[in-house]
Scaffold this active site. Structure first.
Site, PDB file in Angstrom:
ATOM      1  N   ALA A  46       0.830  -1.211   0.000  1.00  0.00           N
ATOM      2  CA  ALA A  46       0.000   0.000   0.000  1.00  0.00           C
ATOM      3  C   ALA A  46       0.861   1.256   0.000  1.00  0.00           C
ATOM      4  O   ALA A  46       0.506   2.260  -0.619  1.00  0.00           O
ATOM      5  CB  ALA A  46      -0.932  -0.003   1.208  1.00  0.00           C
ATOM      6  N   GLY A 102       1.920   1.657  -3.504  1.00  0.00           N
ATOM      7  CA  GLY A 102       0.700   1.852  -4.292  1.00  0.00           C
ATOM      8  C   GLY A 102       0.125   3.240  -4.125  1.00  0.00           C
ATOM      9  O   GLY A 102      -0.351   3.854  -5.090  1.00  0.00           O
ATOM     10  N   ASP A 103       0.176   3.771  -2.911  1.00  0.00           N
ATOM     11  CA  ASP A 103      -0.294   5.129  -2.638  1.00  0.00           C
ATOM     12  C   ASP A 103       0.486   6.136  -3.474  1.00  0.00           C
ATOM     13  O   ASP A 103      -0.092   7.029  -4.089  1.00  0.00           O
ATOM     14  CB  ASP A 103      -0.141   5.426  -1.147  1.00  0.00           C
ATOM     15  CG  ASP A 103      -0.529   6.853  -0.787  1.00  0.00           C
ATOM     16  OD1 ASP A 103      -1.674   7.248  -1.075  1.00  0.00           O
ATOM     17  OD2 ASP A 103       0.318   7.558  -0.220  1.00  0.00           O
ATOM     18  N   ALA A 104       1.793   5.974  -3.518  1.00  0.00           N
ATOM     19  CA  ALA A 104       2.644   6.905  -4.273  1.00  0.00           C
ATOM     20  C   ALA A 104       2.379   6.809  -5.780  1.00  0.00           C
ATOM     21  O   ALA A 104       2.266   7.836  -6.467  1.00  0.00           O
ATOM     22  CB  ALA A 104       4.113   6.627  -3.976  1.00  0.00           C
ATOM     23  N   GLU A 124      -1.009   8.314  -6.575  1.00  0.00           N
ATOM     24  CA  GLU A 124      -0.921   9.771  -6.449  1.00  0.00           C
ATOM     25  C   GLU A 124      -0.316  10.392  -7.709  1.00  0.00           C
ATOM     26  O   GLU A 124      -0.774  11.440  -8.176  1.00  0.00           O
ATOM     27  CB  GLU A 124      -0.081  10.133  -5.221  1.00  0.00           C
ATOM     28  CG  GLU A 124       0.049  11.613  -4.966  1.00  0.00           C
ATOM     29  CD  GLU A 124      -1.135  12.225  -4.238  1.00  0.00           C
ATOM     30  OE1 GLU A 124      -1.388  13.425  -4.467  1.00  0.00           O
ATOM     31  OE2 GLU A 124      -1.794  11.528  -3.457  1.00  0.00           O
TER      32      GLU A 124
END
Length: 128
Positions: free
Chosen positions: A13, A16-18, A21
């Site tokens: 995660a 994945g968040d980066a 974004e």
């Protein structure tokens, strides 16, 4: 099995968040949005835990995720994070962590075509 497949849900995660974004920022800038306040407001429609949980719910309903992606979604969703949810409940936060874990594994495996399909699904579901 490569090393990325052994990562825990929180680590998946995290990347994945980066990655997600960057997709969002690229998209908003390509739309001609340049004012910081407007960028932030529009980005929230994509990156908030509530938005991600809603999208993944639609993906599950549409049978969009592969069996393998479901495994990583559940790994992220079920991971125990030391951080707490901001502006949302714990369940929604965990579901969004699962969403980000799917993005993370697709990125680490360099599955660009599938990542693009994932992003296209998100775009279809989010109204700017």
């Amino acid at each position: 099995m490569n090393k990325s497949e052994l990562l825990n849900g929180i680590a998946l995660a995290y990347i994945g968040d980066a990655v997600y974004e960057v997709f969002v920022r690229d998209y908003l800038l390509a739309k001609g949005i340049t004012k910081p306040a407007e960028l932030q407001k529009k980005a929230t429609k994509f990156v908030s835990a509530k938005a991600q949980a809603a999208i993944i719910a639609q993906m599950l309903e549409a049978d969009f995720l592969t069996e393998d992606e479901l495994i990583y979604f559940k790994r992220g969703r079920n991971a125990h994070s030391k951080t707490t949810a901001k502006n949302t409940d714990v369940v929604t936060y965990r579901i969004s962590t699962g969403f980000e874990a799917v993005v993370g594994i697709l990125h680490l495996r360099k599955e660009e075509m599938r990542l693009q399909e994932f992003w296209d699904f998100c775009l279809e579901k989010i109204e700017l």
